[in-house]
Design an enzyme around this catalytic site. Structure first.
Site, PDB file in Angstrom:
ATOM      1  CE  LYS A  87      -4.297   1.163   2.433  1.00 26.32           C
ATOM      2  NZ  LYS A  87      -5.004   0.959   3.706  1.00 26.32           N
TER       3      LYS A  87
HETATM    4  O1  G3P Z   1      -7.602   1.961   5.538  1.00 20.76           O
HETATM    5  C1  G3P Z   1      -7.860   3.247   5.102  1.00 20.76           C
HETATM    6  C2  G3P Z   1      -9.215   3.813   5.437  1.00 20.76           C
HETATM    7  O2  G3P Z   1     -10.185   2.857   5.316  1.00 20.76           O
HETATM    8  C3  G3P Z   1      -9.270   4.620   6.699  1.00 20.76           C
HETATM    9  O3  G3P Z   1     -10.556   4.794   7.198  1.00 20.76           O
HETATM   10  O4  G3P Z   1     -12.114   5.427   9.012  1.00 20.76           O
HETATM   11  O5  G3P Z   1      -9.687   6.054   9.192  1.00 20.76           O
HETATM   12  O6  G3P Z   1     -11.189   7.205   7.563  1.00 20.76           O
HETATM   13  P1  G3P Z   1     -10.898   5.930   8.300  1.00 20.76           P
END
Ligand code: G3P
Length: 217
Positions: A87
């Protein structure tokens, strides 16, 4: 649409995997920190455990920001397990690294994507997945699902093979809307996935069926 779980929590990964509908896992440094994983050995070991648990792609994020460092870190992550997807953040050196990984047969997921322009760059660089963060876009008073629609339309017109991996999912409705908007994959915490199960009429209907079933037992 494929279902990935967005967590580094082994219990939650197991629970989603046991449902039989899990196609992969995504993690990020914040999710690793949340479950108390730190240090290279522990991180490597944790990714290995996840990759052995789930039969599907497991995104492991680099924490480097320069081309040479991203390549070195990505090669190490890739060596942990064949299912590891590197990633890489949407930055200039990240784009160069995505192209290098693509030329060298290492699968990638381009993360921290917030616009169609960034998604075009990720596809041009040969990323296998592009991760628009739809919840964070909604949090900023924009429309995350609309971005998925835009990227899906562009990728379709241009014939890009990069898969749209809708990330930063906050609710079951996000998952439904992403499916409708043309996402190839949705990565979600466990709760919104389980939320898809819920409907009060299902509960009421089942209670009635079970009650009536007692009559002919
Ligand atoms: O893994 C990346 C993404 O899904 C992060 O989500 O909830 O931290 O905005 P969030």
């Amino acid at each position: 649409m494929k279902f990935f779980i967005d967590t580094a929590d082994l219990a939650q990964i197991k629970e989603a995997n046991d449902l039989g509908i899990l196609d992969g896992v995504t993690t990020n440094p914040s999710l690793m920190a949340k479950v108390g994983i730190s240090g290279e050995a522990a991180v490597t070991n944790h990714y290995k455990t996840i990759a052995e648990l789930v039969d599907g792609d497991v995104s492991a994020e680099v924490v480097s920001t320069t081309f040479n460092e991203i390549i070195e870190e990505g090669k190490k992550l890739h060596a942990i397990h064949p299912n590891i997807v590197v990633k890489v953040p949407m930055i200039k050196d990240g784009i160069k690294a995505l192209k290098w990984f693509s030329d060298n047969g290492i699968k990638t997921n381009c993360t921290l994507v917030f616009s169609a322009g960034q998604a075009i760059l990720a596809a041009k660089a040969g990323a296998n997945y592009v991760s628009p963060f739809i919840g964070r876009i909604d949090d900023s008073n924009w429309d995350g699902v609309q971005l998925i629609e835009e990227i899906a339309e562009i990728y379709n017109i241009q014939g890009y093979e990069t898969e749209i991996l809708a990330a930063s999912i906050r609710s079951p409705l996000h998952i439904v809307k992403c499916a409708q908007a043309g996402a190839n994959v949705v990565t979600s915490p466990l709760e919104p996935i389980l939320g898809l199960l819920k409907h009060p009429l299902t509960d009421l209907g089942l209670a009635k069926f079970l009650e009536d079933a007692k009559k002919f037992k």
